[in-house]
Design a protein around this motif. Structure first.
Motif, PDB file in Angstrom:
ATOM      1  N   PHE A 107      39.682 -22.317 -29.041  1.00 45.63           N
ATOM      2  CA  PHE A 107      39.517 -23.678 -29.531  1.00 45.63           C
ATOM      3  C   PHE A 107      40.044 -23.682 -30.960  1.00 45.63           C
ATOM      4  O   PHE A 107      39.299 -23.513 -31.923  1.00 45.63           O
ATOM      5  N   SER A 108      41.350 -23.851 -31.079  1.00 44.70           N
ATOM      6  CA  SER A 108      41.959 -23.532 -32.364  1.00 44.70           C
ATOM      7  C   SER A 108      41.615 -24.547 -33.446  1.00 44.70           C
ATOM      8  O   SER A 108      41.511 -24.205 -34.612  1.00 44.70           O
ATOM      9  N   ARG A 109      41.401 -25.785 -33.057  1.00 43.77           N
ATOM     10  CA  ARG A 109      41.067 -26.764 -34.099  1.00 43.77           C
ATOM     11  C   ARG A 109      39.688 -26.456 -34.647  1.00 43.77           C
ATOM     12  O   ARG A 109      39.443 -26.506 -35.845  1.00 43.77           O
ATOM     13  N   LEU A 110      38.799 -26.177 -33.744  1.00 42.35           N
ATOM     14  CA  LEU A 110      37.447 -25.843 -34.154  1.00 42.35           C
ATOM     15  C   LEU A 110      37.460 -24.595 -35.024  1.00 42.35           C
ATOM     16  O   LEU A 110      36.789 -24.508 -36.052  1.00 42.35           O
ATOM     17  N   LEU A 152      40.708  -9.963 -28.110  1.00 40.97           N
ATOM     18  CA  LEU A 152      40.695  -9.415 -29.463  1.00 40.97           C
ATOM     19  C   LEU A 152      41.809  -8.402 -29.650  1.00 40.97           C
ATOM     20  O   LEU A 152      42.499  -8.390 -30.668  1.00 40.97           O
ATOM     21  N   ALA A 153      41.940  -7.537 -28.673  1.00 39.61           N
ATOM     22  CA  ALA A 153      42.949  -6.488 -28.769  1.00 39.61           C
ATOM     23  C   ALA A 153      44.327  -7.136 -28.918  1.00 39.61           C
ATOM     24  O   ALA A 153      45.145  -6.707 -29.728  1.00 39.61           O
ATOM     25  N   HIS A 154      44.520  -8.181 -28.157  1.00 37.08           N
ATOM     26  CA  HIS A 154      45.764  -8.917 -28.200  1.00 37.08           C
ATOM     27  C   HIS A 154      45.993  -9.480 -29.596  1.00 37.08           C
ATOM     28  O   HIS A 154      47.044  -9.308 -30.199  1.00 37.08           O
ATOM     29  N   GLN A 155      44.963 -10.089 -30.098  1.00 37.11           N
ATOM     30  CA  GLN A 155      45.038 -10.765 -31.390  1.00 37.11           C
ATOM     31  C   GLN A 155      45.268  -9.768 -32.521  1.00 37.11           C
ATOM     32  O   GLN A 155      45.971 -10.045 -33.480  1.00 37.11           O
ATOM     33  N   LEU A 156      44.651  -8.608 -32.394  1.00 35.44           N
ATOM     34  CA  LEU A 156      44.710  -7.639 -33.487  1.00 35.44           C
ATOM     35  C   LEU A 156      45.816  -6.612 -33.289  1.00 35.44           C
ATOM     36  O   LEU A 156      46.004  -5.732 -34.129  1.00 35.44           O
ATOM     37  N   GLY A 157      46.501  -6.710 -32.174  1.00 34.01           N
ATOM     38  CA  GLY A 157      47.556  -5.737 -31.909  1.00 34.01           C
ATOM     39  C   GLY A 157      47.024  -4.340 -31.639  1.00 34.01           C
ATOM     40  O   GLY A 157      47.548  -3.353 -32.134  1.00 34.01           O
ATOM     41  N   ARG A 158      45.948  -4.265 -30.892  1.00 33.39           N
ATOM     42  CA  ARG A 158      45.401  -2.953 -30.542  1.00 33.39           C
ATOM     43  C   ARG A 158      45.576  -2.714 -29.044  1.00 33.39           C
ATOM     44  O   ARG A 158      45.710  -3.664 -28.271  1.00 33.39           O
ATOM     45  N   GLU A 159      45.549  -1.442 -28.673  1.00 33.07           N
ATOM     46  CA  GLU A 159      45.499  -1.126 -27.246  1.00 33.07           C
ATOM     47  C   GLU A 159      44.164  -0.480 -26.992  1.00 33.07           C
ATOM     48  O   GLU A 159      43.831   0.538 -27.595  1.00 33.07           O
ATOM     49  N   VAL A 160      43.397  -1.090 -26.124  1.00 29.47           N
ATOM     50  CA  VAL A 160      42.031  -0.617 -25.947  1.00 29.47           C
ATOM     51  C   VAL A 160      41.696  -0.474 -24.478  1.00 29.47           C
ATOM     52  O   VAL A 160      42.012  -1.332 -23.658  1.00 29.47           O
ATOM     53  N   ASN A 161      41.067   0.628 -24.170  1.00 29.76           N
ATOM     54  CA  ASN A 161      40.552   0.833 -22.829  1.00 29.76           C
ATOM     55  C   ASN A 161      39.028   0.716 -22.916  1.00 29.76           C
ATOM     56  O   ASN A 161      38.378   1.480 -23.613  1.00 29.76           O
ATOM     57  N   LEU A 162      38.496  -0.265 -22.224  1.00 28.71           N
ATOM     58  CA  LEU A 162      37.057  -0.514 -22.305  1.00 28.71           C
ATOM     59  C   LEU A 162      36.341   0.181 -21.157  1.00 28.71           C
ATOM     60  O   LEU A 162      36.703   0.018 -19.998  1.00 28.71           O
ATOM     61  N   GLU A 163      35.331   0.964 -21.493  1.00 26.63           N
ATOM     62  CA  GLU A 163      34.522   1.602 -20.453  1.00 26.63           C
ATOM     63  C   GLU A 163      33.102   1.088 -20.579  1.00 26.63           C
ATOM     64  O   GLU A 163      32.582   0.994 -21.683  1.00 26.63           O
ATOM     65  N   ARG A 173      26.244 -17.874 -41.728  1.00 27.17           N
ATOM     66  CA  ARG A 173      26.221 -17.121 -40.474  1.00 27.17           C
ATOM     67  C   ARG A 173      26.431 -18.033 -39.287  1.00 27.17           C
ATOM     68  O   ARG A 173      27.149 -17.701 -38.348  1.00 27.17           O
ATOM     69  N   THR A 174      25.776 -19.185 -39.331  1.00 27.66           N
ATOM     70  CA  THR A 174      25.904 -20.109 -38.205  1.00 27.66           C
ATOM     71  C   THR A 174      27.362 -20.501 -38.014  1.00 27.66           C
ATOM     72  O   THR A 174      27.898 -20.434 -36.902  1.00 27.66           O
ATOM     73  N   ILE A 175      27.990 -20.885 -39.106  1.00 27.04           N
ATOM     74  CA  ILE A 175      29.384 -21.297 -39.021  1.00 27.04           C
ATOM     75  C   ILE A 175      30.257 -20.122 -38.592  1.00 27.04           C
ATOM     76  O   ILE A 175      31.162 -20.254 -37.764  1.00 27.04           O
ATOM     77  N   HIS A 176      29.928 -18.964 -39.129  1.00 28.97           N
ATOM     78  CA  HIS A 176      30.681 -17.750 -38.784  1.00 28.97           C
ATOM     79  C   HIS A 176      30.620 -17.499 -37.278  1.00 28.97           C
ATOM     80  O   HIS A 176      31.610 -17.175 -36.646  1.00 28.97           O
ATOM     81  N   THR A 177      29.431 -17.658 -36.724  1.00 27.46           N
ATOM     82  CA  THR A 177      29.258 -17.421 -35.295  1.00 27.46           C
ATOM     83  C   THR A 177      30.091 -18.406 -34.484  1.00 27.46           C
ATOM     84  O   THR A 177      30.783 -18.027 -33.541  1.00 27.46           O
ATOM     85  N   ILE A 178      30.016 -19.679 -34.881  1.00 25.87           N
ATOM     86  CA  ILE A 178      30.774 -20.680 -34.137  1.00 25.87           C
ATOM     87  C   ILE A 178      32.263 -20.383 -34.252  1.00 25.87           C
ATOM     88  O   ILE A 178      33.006 -20.423 -33.273  1.00 25.87           O
ATOM     89  N   LYS A 179      32.672 -20.004 -35.452  1.00 24.61           N
ATOM     90  CA  LYS A 179      34.081 -19.715 -35.650  1.00 24.61           C
ATOM     91  C   LYS A 179      34.514 -18.566 -34.761  1.00 24.61           C
ATOM     92  O   LYS A 179      35.533 -18.638 -34.078  1.00 24.61           O
ATOM     93  N   GLY A 180      33.682 -17.515 -34.789  1.00 17.79           N
ATOM     94  CA  GLY A 180      34.039 -16.326 -34.018  1.00 17.79           C
ATOM     95  C   GLY A 180      34.248 -16.684 -32.559  1.00 17.79           C
ATOM     96  O   GLY A 180      35.275 -16.358 -31.958  1.00 17.79           O
ATOM     97  N   THR A 181      33.268 -17.378 -31.995  1.00 15.74           N
ATOM     98  CA  THR A 181      33.345 -17.673 -30.571  1.00 15.74           C
ATOM     99  C   THR A 181      34.490 -18.630 -30.271  1.00 15.74           C
ATOM    100  O   THR A 181      35.191 -18.488 -29.274  1.00 15.74           O
ATOM    101  N   SER A 182      34.680 -19.613 -31.160  1.00 16.46           N
ATOM    102  CA  SER A 182      35.751 -20.557 -30.877  1.00 16.46           C
ATOM    103  C   SER A 182      37.094 -19.846 -30.913  1.00 16.46           C
ATOM    104  O   SER A 182      38.021 -20.230 -30.223  1.00 16.46           O
ATOM    105  N   GLY A 183      37.152 -18.782 -31.711  1.00 10.94           N
ATOM    106  CA  GLY A 183      38.377 -17.985 -31.737  1.00 10.94           C
ATOM    107  C   GLY A 183      38.651 -17.360 -30.387  1.00 10.94           C
ATOM    108  O   GLY A 183      39.754 -17.447 -29.861  1.00 10.94           O
TER     109      GLY A 183
END
Lengths: 791, 165
Positions: A58-61, A329-340, A44-54
């Motif tokens: 921070f692509s190397r991280l 995220l939307a960009h990365q996943l190819g989604r169109e999202v309207n955030l409210e 989980r710890t690594i997952h969290t760091i990965k998620g945020t670095s994404g």
């Protein structure tokens, strides 16, 4: 830009904490290899760091942690076993992560070539592939100490900002190929760096080798800093304005929550003491003393307010980061999202806010990845291409509720069930016994994921597991409602520990109880004839008739384990109409004191199991008063109805769909439209007389013909067994009819879906009401014979 | 965090001289390792908690903190205190929470060698045995050494509602 910097700073603080945990976990893991719990925690710890670095590009991280996560995932699932080599590789990964974080801290990017990311990635990959590394190279742990200095020329060309951020090819890594972070972050970090430069030398350049290179970056950075003048000017709101080289980690004062708790307590004491002094001085003649007391009063109040405020923060703090996260995220996943977003100002305790951050990000990520479909799919499903993601926060029942709603594909219980069985999360037999809601909850089990493929964003089955664990750790709960094809709502509830809430203080049996204002609807005081007209007892169940609605009545004493309401004995009733979730009921109390601001405090483990209390508080006189949990009382007294959220736009009107749910023929359920009910009465069996073949009672200067509902709808009548009969009085132009039932169960305003199942004379069909099959009474058919005879 | 350091009764019991805070409950002489004990207070006003387990006598306000008060007599299955006799509070820390144990009277803090701890005689009522680490025969009395964690755990007791409000 400053927002970016803020996110990065928080990421660093958080990650440093996480890494400390990771070190402990890894060391422990050495002692007990194969501990799934530890592996999950590390994962989980690594997952969290990965998620945020994404998110932060921070692509190397990200690349490093992604591979590490793959390895950990296999270990966790038992597909690989832990050995000394693996531990070594993992430790090297942690060291490298740490080195990268330090590079990010000092340079703002993770491109420092001195950190051997590629070597470690290669090692991890080899371990993953199962090739034993007999002679692993000596761990490059000293990287931590190496000064991370960017080579002079590379910064100069400042490549076009939109350079692709594909994970850098291994060979290209030393060149800062991921130009995006550098370019995007030019202003802030650069300004930061220049500010730091004078003091940077003594600390950053411990190894002698660094000394000659130090001036170089300085010269390179200067132009950048010049460009970045405006952000530099706003520096004071950040931490490094004093020009002293400090790590992000120690630049903000992190006060221990215990210390704040202690302060809050002391201030509470002070306020109580002040109250006592004020009471005494009221009668005093000493003018000086009076003046001092008034001042004490003022200071204490202000102090209390400030101390409380140190802990309360608006949720907007977390939300301000969402647009960026969603956009990326939307960009990365190819989604169109309207955030409210709604409810920015909803305040909650700081520690809870902290704890909420991670889970919220996870949930948003899930909504985008699993919920909202790509535009093409949406178009095919007849939805607008742009998906909708709504975040809503509000206070309810003394809790903070955060809702994350998307209009995506929703969750398919069948799919979830199949995946859960396939993954061995639950057995096939168990699935068949589960309700839809329980099946949806399976996604919270560790190791569960329905994503067909593991993406960088989510789908490893950690997300929801982590979310639930973190929310429950702070005493909250998560639940999900989802409609296939229409979307999903995740509702997170967090207690307001230590929050101040307005509450109504009521009295019962010499003790005081606080009812959170959030649950209050109105206060009703009934005396004399009003009382007799508005409150009726149906088969032992008192109900209040309030502007056409029937509300179940519970006495506070009864809710607290005492006797139920005895109407005959009370001359007057004080009813607090309360609402929790979708349940509304009346709580009869002995006394109503006043409304005051109370501080919610937790109660001990010994009392946690009691559903009727949400906590306790301290009153002005120093005594403890319990805070009532209205939702808990509703559940405990079985008043809660499982209802779809129906908007309340019709207060004061009886909803035409509202049903009176009855019990007939010992346990069978039937429902009548509430509009058909004019009164509810109880008669002693002895009062039932006969007129011809019909049963009647004398009622309101007339004769009320009775019909036994059970017989009328083809069931065996069992209402004769008791000494009293419960009667629903139905009135229409042709006259009145008393419908004899066993007892009233509830009034529901649920929209029911009628079916023809069970259709027979007297019954229109049946429907599922409150999760139970209920006969829908054909009122006309039941009363027509009686009324025809009466005419 | 300091969970390990907080379990003095177990691991460190063999470490030699320890200090025990002593008190009486129904004529029995109990001791509690001082490391568990935060403070000792005279009778405090309590707020009754309807529906609570029987041994929970109420809640007290300890300088702004809400503390559950447990009647040791009830917890240990001993007869109730005579009417009008006010109990004393022994405030203990257990698993991160502060709980008050209501006792009849407070004794002195005594030093004794933890190695003298003997198993609880098997013929003591199980309700007492359940909460006691062992016994220590002293010169004038027999000290029953309590395990605070177990003493404050009421979940094992039969769930009875503590009267009506």
């Amino acid at each position: 830009m400053s927002e970016d910097a803020e996110i990065v700073a928080e990421f660093l603080v958080e990650s440093h904490e996480n890494l400390d945990q990771l070190d402990r976990d890894l060391v422990e893991l050495e002692q007990s290899p194969g501990s799934r719990e530890l592996l999950s925690s590390i994962f989980r710890t690594i997952h969290t760091i990965k998620g945020t670095s994404g998110f932060l590009a921070f692509s190397r991280l990200e690349r490093l942690t992604h591979v590490g996560e793959n390895l950990l995932s296999r270990l966790r699932d038992g597909k690989m076993t832990m050995d000394a080599d693996t531990t070594g590789v993992l430790l090297r990964m942690v060291d490298t992560v740490r080195a990268l974080l330090e590079a990010i801290e000092s340079e703002g990017t993770d491109t420092a070539p001195s950190v051997p990311v590629d070597d470690v990635v290669a090692e991890l990959e080899e371990t993953l592939a199962g090739r034993p590394r007999s002679a692993a190279p000596a761990a490059p742990e000293p990287v931590v100490e190496q000064p991370v200095v960017e080579p002079v020329p590379v910064v100069e060309p400042q490549p076009e900002p939109e350079a692709v951020v594909e994970p850098a090819a291994p060979a290209a890594a030393p060149e800062p190929a991921p130009a995006k972070p550098a370019a995007k972050r030019t202003a802030r970090p650069a300004a930061k760096r220049t500010a730091k430069t004078p003091a940077a030398k003594p600390e950053a350049t411990t190894p002698a080798a660094a000394a000659p290179t130090a001036p170089a970056p300085q010269t390179v950075e200067t132009p950048a800093a010049a460009v970045a003048a405006p952000p530099a000017a706003e520096a004071p709101e950040h931490h490094d304005e004093d020009g002293v080289k400090r790590g992000v980690v120690d630049s903000s004062v992190r006060v221990d929550i215990d210390l704040l708790d202690g302060l809050v307590q002391l201030v509470g004491e002070l306020v109580l003491t002040r109250n006592q002094i004020l009471q005494r001085t009221e009668t005093a003649d000493d003018v000086e003393l009076l003046r001092a007391a008034q001042r004490l009063d003022l200071v204490a109040s202000e102090l209390q307010e400030s101390v409380m405020r140190t802990r309360m923060q608006p949720i907007g703090q977390v939300w301000s980061k969402m647009p960026r996260i969603v956009r990326d995220l939307a960009h990365q996943l190819g989604r169109e999202v309207n955030l409210e977003m709604e409810g920015h100002e909803t305040e909650l305790d700081r520690s809870l806010l902290e704890a909420l951050k991670g889970p919220l990000t996870h949930l948003v990520r899930n909504s985008l990845d699993h919920g909202i479909e790509p535009p093409a799919d949406r178009a095919a499903a007849g939805k607008p291409a742009q998906g909708r993601l709504a975040l809503r926060a509000f206070h309810e029942s003394g809790q903070v509720v955060v809702e994350i709603t998307d209009d995506g594909r929703g969750m398919d219980p069948d799919k979830i069930a199949a995946a859960a069985v396939a993954r061995g999360v639950v057995s096939r037999e168990a699935i068949t016994r589960m309700e839809t809601r329980e099946i949806l909850e399976l996604i919270f089990r560790p190791g569960f994921s329905t994503a067909e493929q593991v993406t960088n964003v989510s789908g490893r089955g950690v997300g929801m597991d982590v979310v639930r664990t973190s929310i429950e750790r702070i005493g909250g709960s998560v639940d999900i409602t989802s409609v296939v094809g229409a979307g999903t709502t995740v509702r997170v509830r967090i207690p307001l520990t230590l929050a101040i809430i307005p509450a109504l203080v009521v009295g019962e049996s010499g003790e005081r109880y606080a009812i959170p204002q959030a649950n209050l609807v109105e206060l009703v005081r009934l005396e004399g004839s009003d009382l007799r007209e508005s409150v009726e007892v149906l088969a032992g169940a008192p109900v209040l008739r309030l502007r056409g609605r029937l509300l179940p009545l519970v006495t506070l004493g009864e809710a607290l384990g005492g006797d139920p309401l005895r109407l005959g004995r009370s001359e007057a009733l004080t009813i607090v109409v309360v609402q929790a979730d979708d349940t509304r009921f009346g709580l009869c109390v002995a006394e109503v004191h006043d409304t005051q601001e109370i501080v919610v405090k937790p109660i001990g483990r010994q009392l946690k199991a009691l559903p009727m209390y949400a906590g306790a508080t301290i009153m002005g006189d120093g005594r403890v008063a319990l805070i009532l949990d209205v939702a808990g009382i509703a559940r405990d007294r079985e008043l809660a109805t499982v209802v779809q959220p129906v908007e309340e736009h019709r207060s004061g009107l009886v909803d035409s769909r509202a049903l009176l749910v009855l019990e007939v023929a010992s346990g069978r359920r039937a429902a009548l439209p509430l509009t058909a009910v004019s009164r509810l009465e109880e008669f002693e069996v002895a009062r039932v007389e006969r007129s011809g073949s019909a049963e009647v009672v004398q009622y309101r200067d007339g004769i009320l013909p009775l019909v036994r509902l059970a017989s009328a709808i083809g069931l065996v009548d069992s209402s004769q067994s008791s000494e009293q009969i419960s009667v629903v009085v139905h009135e229409e132009e042709a006259g009145r009819v008393g419908i004899v039932i066993d007892k009233v169960l509830d009034v529901v305003e649920e929209a029911v879906v009628p079916t023809e199942v069970g259709k027979r004379p007297g019954v229109l069909g049946s429907a599922v009401v409150q999760d139970r099959v209920t006969d829908l009474v054909d009122l006309d058919a039941v009363v027509a014979p009686i009324l025809a005879g009466a005419r | 965090m300091s969970a390990v350091a907080h379990a003095p009764g177990h691991a460190d019991a063999h470490a030699g001289i320890r200090q025990y805070c002593t008190f009486w409950v129904d004529g029995l002489f109990f001791g509690l390792d001082v490391e568990w004990v935060q403070e000792v207070l005279r009778y405090q006003q309590m707020t009754v908690v309807p529906c609570a387990p029987e041994s929970v006598l109420g809640l007290i306000n300890l300088r702004g903190q809400i503390v559950t008060a447990l009647d040791l007599r009830c917890r240990l299955g001993l007869p109730p205190r005579a009417d009008g006799v006010l109990p004393m509070n022994v405030i203990v820390r257990s698993r991160g929470e502060v709980v008050s144990l209501l006792v009849d009277d407070i004794g002195e803090v005594i030093d004794t060698d933890a190695r003298d701890l003997q198993p609880t005689p098997a013929n003591l009522p199980t309700t007492v045995q359940d909460a006691v680490l062992g016994v220590m025969p002293l010169a004038g009395a027999i000290l029953l050494v309590l395990d605070a964690d177990r003493a404050v755990d009421v979940s094992t007791l039969a769930d009875s509602t503590g009267g009506t409000p």
